[in-house]
Design a protein around this motif. Structure first.
Motif, PDB file in Angstrom:
ATOM      1  N   MET A 196       0.814  -1.218   0.000  1.00 20.00           N
ATOM      2  CA  MET A 196       0.000   0.000   0.000  1.00 20.00           C
ATOM      3  C   MET A 196       0.847   1.267   0.000  1.00 20.00           C
ATOM      4  N   GLY A 197       1.927   1.274   0.771  1.00 15.96           N
ATOM      5  CA  GLY A 197       2.770   2.463   0.847  1.00 15.96           C
ATOM      6  C   GLY A 197       3.273   2.867  -0.526  1.00 15.96           C
ATOM      7  N   GLY A 198       3.842   1.905  -1.241  1.00 15.01           N
ATOM      8  CA  GLY A 198       4.388   2.194  -2.561  1.00 15.01           C
ATOM      9  C   GLY A 198       3.306   2.604  -3.547  1.00 15.01           C
ATOM     10  N   ILE A 199       2.161   1.914  -3.466  1.00 19.07           N
ATOM     11  CA  ILE A 199       1.072   2.222  -4.395  1.00 19.07           C
ATOM     12  C   ILE A 199       0.586   3.654  -4.180  1.00 19.07           C
ATOM     13  N   LEU A 200       0.373   4.009  -2.900  1.00 23.27           N
ATOM     14  CA  LEU A 200      -0.135   5.352  -2.609  1.00 23.27           C
ATOM     15  C   LEU A 200       0.873   6.418  -3.002  1.00 23.27           C
ATOM     16  N   THR A 201       2.147   6.178  -2.670  1.00 22.17           N
ATOM     17  CA  THR A 201       3.155   7.175  -3.011  1.00 22.17           C
ATOM     18  C   THR A 201       3.181   7.403  -4.516  1.00 22.17           C
ATOM     19  N   GLY A 202       3.244   6.329  -5.290  1.00 23.85           N
ATOM     20  CA  GLY A 202       3.281   6.456  -6.742  1.00 23.85           C
ATOM     21  C   GLY A 202       2.050   7.171  -7.264  1.00 23.85           C
ATOM     22  N   SER A 203       0.896   6.816  -6.695  1.00 23.83           N
ATOM     23  CA  SER A 203      -0.343   7.401  -7.192  1.00 23.83           C
ATOM     24  C   SER A 203      -0.415   8.888  -6.880  1.00 23.83           C
ATOM     25  N   ILE A 204      -0.016   9.271  -5.678  1.00 19.77           N
ATOM     26  CA  ILE A 204      -0.098  10.690  -5.323  1.00 19.77           C
ATOM     27  C   ILE A 204       0.880  11.497  -6.171  1.00 19.77           C
ATOM     28  N   LEU A 205       2.059  10.940  -6.409  1.00 15.44           N
ATOM     29  CA  LEU A 205       3.005  11.661  -7.262  1.00 15.44           C
ATOM     30  C   LEU A 205       2.432  11.816  -8.669  1.00 15.44           C
ATOM     31  N   ALA A 206       1.771  10.760  -9.169  1.00  9.47           N
ATOM     32  CA  ALA A 206       1.153  10.853 -10.494  1.00  9.47           C
ATOM     33  C   ALA A 206       0.070  11.921 -10.492  1.00  9.47           C
ATOM     34  N   VAL A 289       2.176  14.855   1.546  1.00 11.94           N
ATOM     35  CA  VAL A 289       1.238  13.815   1.992  1.00 11.94           C
ATOM     36  C   VAL A 289       1.775  12.441   1.618  1.00 11.94           C
ATOM     37  N   ALA A 290       2.327  12.345   0.386  1.00 11.45           N
ATOM     38  CA  ALA A 290       2.872  11.056  -0.053  1.00 11.45           C
ATOM     39  C   ALA A 290       3.986  10.593   0.876  1.00 11.45           C
ATOM     40  N   ILE A 291       4.856  11.520   1.246  1.00 14.14           N
ATOM     41  CA  ILE A 291       5.992  11.141   2.107  1.00 14.14           C
ATOM     42  C   ILE A 291       5.483  10.712   3.482  1.00 14.14           C
ATOM     43  N   VAL A 292       4.543  11.499   4.030  1.00 15.50           N
ATOM     44  CA  VAL A 292       4.021  11.171   5.358  1.00 15.50           C
ATOM     45  C   VAL A 292       3.326   9.811   5.344  1.00 15.50           C
ATOM     46  N   LEU A 293       2.518   9.575   4.295  1.00 18.56           N
ATOM     47  CA  LEU A 293       1.805   8.303   4.198  1.00 18.56           C
ATOM     48  C   LEU A 293       2.776   7.129   4.149  1.00 18.56           C
ATOM     49  N   ARG A 294       3.808   7.285   3.317  1.00 19.03           N
ATOM     50  CA  ARG A 294       4.771   6.200   3.173  1.00 19.03           C
ATOM     51  C   ARG A 294       5.436   5.911   4.516  1.00 19.03           C
ATOM     52  N   TYR A 295       5.795   6.997   5.206  1.00 24.88           N
ATOM     53  CA  TYR A 295       6.455   6.839   6.495  1.00 24.88           C
ATOM     54  C   TYR A 295       5.526   6.166   7.503  1.00 24.88           C
ATOM     55  N   ARG A 296       4.268   6.640   7.539  1.00 24.71           N
ATOM     56  CA  ARG A 296       3.294   6.081   8.471  1.00 24.71           C
ATOM     57  C   ARG A 296       3.069   4.594   8.234  1.00 24.71           C
ATOM     58  N   LEU A 297       2.862   4.246   6.941  1.00 24.00           N
ATOM     59  CA  LEU A 297       2.552   2.851   6.622  1.00 24.00           C
ATOM     60  C   LEU A 297       3.744   1.967   6.942  1.00 24.00           C
ATOM     61  N   ARG A 298       4.937   2.472   6.646  1.00 26.27           N
ATOM     62  CA  ARG A 298       6.123   1.667   6.931  1.00 26.27           C
ATOM     63  C   ARG A 298       6.205   1.424   8.438  1.00 26.27           C
ATOM     64  N   LYS A 299       5.886   2.455   9.195  1.00 30.95           N
ATOM     65  CA  LYS A 299       5.972   2.324  10.637  1.00 30.95           C
ATOM     66  C   LYS A 299       4.898   1.380  11.169  1.00 30.95           C
ATOM     67  N   LYS A 300       3.745   1.445  10.532  1.00 28.26           N
ATOM     68  CA  LYS A 300       2.634   0.635  11.011  1.00 28.26           C
ATOM     69  C   LYS A 300       2.914  -0.851  10.804  1.00 28.26           C
ATOM     70  N   TYR A 301       3.508  -1.179   9.650  1.00 27.03           N
ATOM     71  CA  TYR A 301       3.632  -2.585   9.311  1.00 27.03           C
ATOM     72  C   TYR A 301       4.962  -3.192   9.713  1.00 27.03           C
ATOM     73  N   THR A 302       5.994  -2.354   9.856  1.00 26.38           N
ATOM     74  CA  THR A 302       7.284  -2.969  10.197  1.00 26.38           C
ATOM     75  C   THR A 302       7.709  -2.526  11.581  1.00 26.38           C
ATOM     76  N   THR A 303       8.929  -2.091  11.711  1.00 28.60           N
ATOM     77  CA  THR A 303       9.455  -1.851  13.060  1.00 28.60           C
ATOM     78  C   THR A 303       8.954  -0.588  13.703  1.00 28.60           C
TER      79      THR A 303
ATOM     80  N   PRO B 148       3.094  -8.564   7.278  1.00 32.37           N
ATOM     81  CA  PRO B 148       3.248  -7.220   7.853  1.00 32.37           C
ATOM     82  C   PRO B 148       1.940  -6.723   8.441  1.00 32.37           C
ATOM     83  N   LYS B 149       1.477  -7.423   9.458  1.00 32.93           N
ATOM     84  CA  LYS B 149       0.258  -7.073  10.169  1.00 32.93           C
ATOM     85  C   LYS B 149       0.567  -7.197  11.649  1.00 32.93           C
ATOM     86  N   SER B 150      -0.429  -7.008  12.477  1.00 31.84           N
ATOM     87  CA  SER B 150      -0.207  -7.134  13.906  1.00 31.84           C
ATOM     88  C   SER B 150      -0.037  -8.615  14.269  1.00 31.84           C
ATOM     89  N   VAL B 151       0.500  -8.841  15.471  1.00 30.50           N
ATOM     90  CA  VAL B 151       0.646 -10.206  15.982  1.00 30.50           C
ATOM     91  C   VAL B 151      -0.701 -10.917  15.932  1.00 30.50           C
TER      92      VAL B 151
END
Lengths: 303, 301
Positions: A196-206, A289-303, B148-151
């Protein structure tokens, strides 16, 4: 021997430092030019940078002229573009990556979609004029403009979707299939959320590129003097929503800007500059917005 | 095919004080062979456990390349069977036949049979729906691959696929699976954090929990500890020995000591053929074939 080696290394270190200086100089040059351009634009625009500018229609008198209709037009055209291009582009990208067999046909399609992203925008405008305006009689409306810009951004969205879907590790897909998920379950529950992060970033830039497009909209016949707003999408009588605005004539910010620049009265340059500031502000905030979204999603799903 | 024929997880610690987690209305389908917590020593079990799956002349090829060249062997129920052999011997390929994960790729061909009991069906047969099959035979991979979801969402993935929708039911399934994989105490306060924030060993136990939550009959493990440190590896091995009470497991491993530690039966493969299989103690101490002898004593591989 070791003195020789030392001299050799010293030479390389000079080269190393030299490249760093050169690179830094280039960065300063680029950013400096951009900064000066924006500062100049803002200085020219200064007298008009007040709320009335956003809230007045264009006028013969430069001090009264504003961008109300162009701003609304740009927002509505963007809305149509997003509603049409995002689902189509994401679906096409996911299909090509997850469902389509990998063979010569799909390879050819892949190359051609990448090529489509490089077609000059005015060519899309010509196509839209022939197809949408003349053949399908959709008029010089917001709908036509939105569809035209959809053509333009669709390849970009497809490519962005494919790339972010392709970046999903295969072990994630296998993990999903190994639990008994179908392809759609794997795509909708694992692949799309992960990319989703990559898709949204690409789409917003487009989309932010589409906001600034002028040529294809002039080609389909956008007007440059509009002193009214399209019919409101929400009405007081049932069914409370109206799609009449889709058929309305329109103008957009870059066309308004171009119109003012080409006037003989030099005072309109200030209006043009102010429009430029609004336009730059819009695209910059979309990128933000694209940058913030990408950052948020990355944070949400990974570390 | 019933997807959830496996008995519910009964947490470590036995019957006392676990009423909340006790199976609801499901009679235990497996008679307790040994008291929970006292594992019978590996390799000395009565060998007559029923056969759960059996390869009969199994062949597999990628394009023109034949990877498995006719393998026949049984897999006993509620046992851990280890597949060992040098790299490229086809042990992972063999493992991946059981849930037909190969079907995701083109240019593959199966030959022979892979029978599943007590249904007595050929897993490779035409009438088999691989999606349904994978609900019964799950897989844990070499590299921990939490989504990449919650536990919570990771573990709830399987139950959701089985059609569980109610929140409380999902929560129950998730807790049961996490307890069974000895992860509950570590993650009960972090259920809604991203799974990727867990350590590597926790991630792998999470993947096992994710697999357990789908209530499989067989779990396939493809070198599940090769990316983990010795302590995390030990935890996974303990976990496998506990789960062995109620789930059939097949593990591919490069680590001979691991095969010796945890498996009941061992199969040694070489160049796509099954060289020898039997009780783990026999394979390691008293193999019939010289090649097996050489491999388990470290002369090659």
């Amino acid at each position: 021997m070791s003195a020789n080696l030392e001299r050799l290394i010293r030479g390389r270190q000079w080269l190393d430092a030299g490249f760093a200086v050169l690179g830094a100089a280039m960065v300063v040059l680029c950013l400096g030019t951009l900064g000066i351009l924006i500062a100049d634009l803002v200085r020219d625009a200064a007298p008009h940078l007040r709320p009335e500018f956003l809230n007045s229609f264009p006028s013969r008198r430069p001090e009264d002229a504003g961008i109300k209709s162009a701003l609304v037009g740009t927002l509505l055209v963007c809305l149509v573009t997003a509603v049409v291009a995002l689902p189509l582009g994401v679906a096409a990208g996911v299909y090509l990556e997850e469902y389509a067999r990998k063979n010569r046909l799909t390879a050819a399609i892949e190359v051609n979609i990448a090529n489509l992203a490089g077609v000059p925008s005015i060519v899309w405008g010509l196509m839209a004029l022939g197809l949408l305006v003349y053949k399908l009689h959709m008029g010089r409306s917001i709908l036509t403009a939105g569809l035209t810009l959809s053509f333009l951004v669709l390849p970009v969205i497809i490519v962005a979707t494919r790339e972010s879907v392709r970046a999903i590790p295969q072990v994630l897909r296998e993990g999903s299939y190994a639990l008994g998920a179908t392809r759609w379950q794997t795509v909708s529950r694992v692949v799309i959320p992960s990319s989703m992060g990559g898709i949204l970033t690409g789409s917003i830039l487009a989309m932010s590129r589409a906001v600034g497009e002028t040529a294809p909209l002039i080609t389909i016949g956008a007007l440059s003097y509009i002193a009214f707003l399209p019919p409101a999408p929400i009405t007081s009588a049932p069914p409370f929503v109206s799609f009449e605005w889709l058929e309305s004539a329109f103008t957009v910010l870059p066309i308004q800007l171009f119109n003012w620049v080409s006037r003989p009265d030099p005072r309109f340059i200030e209006n043009a500059a102010a429009t430029g500031v609004v336009l730059v502000g819009m695209t910059l905030s979309m990128n933000a917005v694209a940058i913030v979204l990408r950052y948020r999603l990355r944070k949400k799903y990974t570390t | 095919m019933a997807a959830a024929t496996v008995k519910r997880a009964s947490p470590k610690g036995g019957a006392g004080g676990t009423g909340k987690l006790a199976p609801s209305g499901q009679p235990p389908t497996v008679a307790p062979r040994a008291a929970v917590g006292t594992m019978p020593p590996v390799g000395t079990n009565e060998p007559e456990a029923p056969i759960k799956a059996e390869a009969v002349g199994l062949r597999f090829s990628y394009g023109a390349h034949e990877v498995l060249k006719g393998i026949s062997m049984p897999f006993r129920q509620h046992r851990i069977t280890a597949l060992i052999g040098p790299s490229g011997c086809g042990k992972s390929t063999f493992l991946r036949c059981f849930n037909r994960i190969h079907d995701l790729y083109s240019g593959i061909r199966y030959g022979g049979e892979l029978r599943l009991y007590p249904d007595n069906i050929d897993l490779l047969g035409r009438g088999i729906n691989p999606i349904l099959l994978r609900l019964r035979i799950n897989m844990v991979f070499q590299k921990p691959n939490p989504f990449p979801k919650s536990v919570f969402e990771n573990v709830a993935f399987g139950p959701r696929l089985l059609g569980v929708k109610r929140k409380d039911e999902l929560a129950h399934e998730v807790e049961t699976a996490l307890r069974s994989s000895a992860l509950w105490e570590e993650v009960k306060d972090r259920l809604h954090e991203p799974a990727l924030r867990l350590s590597g060993g926790q991630q792998q136990r999470l993947c096992i929990a994710r697999s357990l939550a789908a209530r499989p009959e067989i779990i396939l493990l493809d070198e599940p500890t090769s990316a983990l440190d010795p302590i995390a590896t030990g935890r996974i091995e303990d976990l496998m020995l506990e789960l062995r009470e109620r789930i059939t497991m097949i593990i591919v491993t490069h680590n001979l000591q691991q095969a010796a530690r945890i498996s009941d039966a061992t199969a040694f493969m070489y160049l796509g053929e099954l060289v020898e299989h039997g009780e783990t103690s026999t394979i390691f101490m008293n193999p019939t074939k010289q090649l097996t002898q050489q491999y388990v004593t470290g002369s090659f591989g």
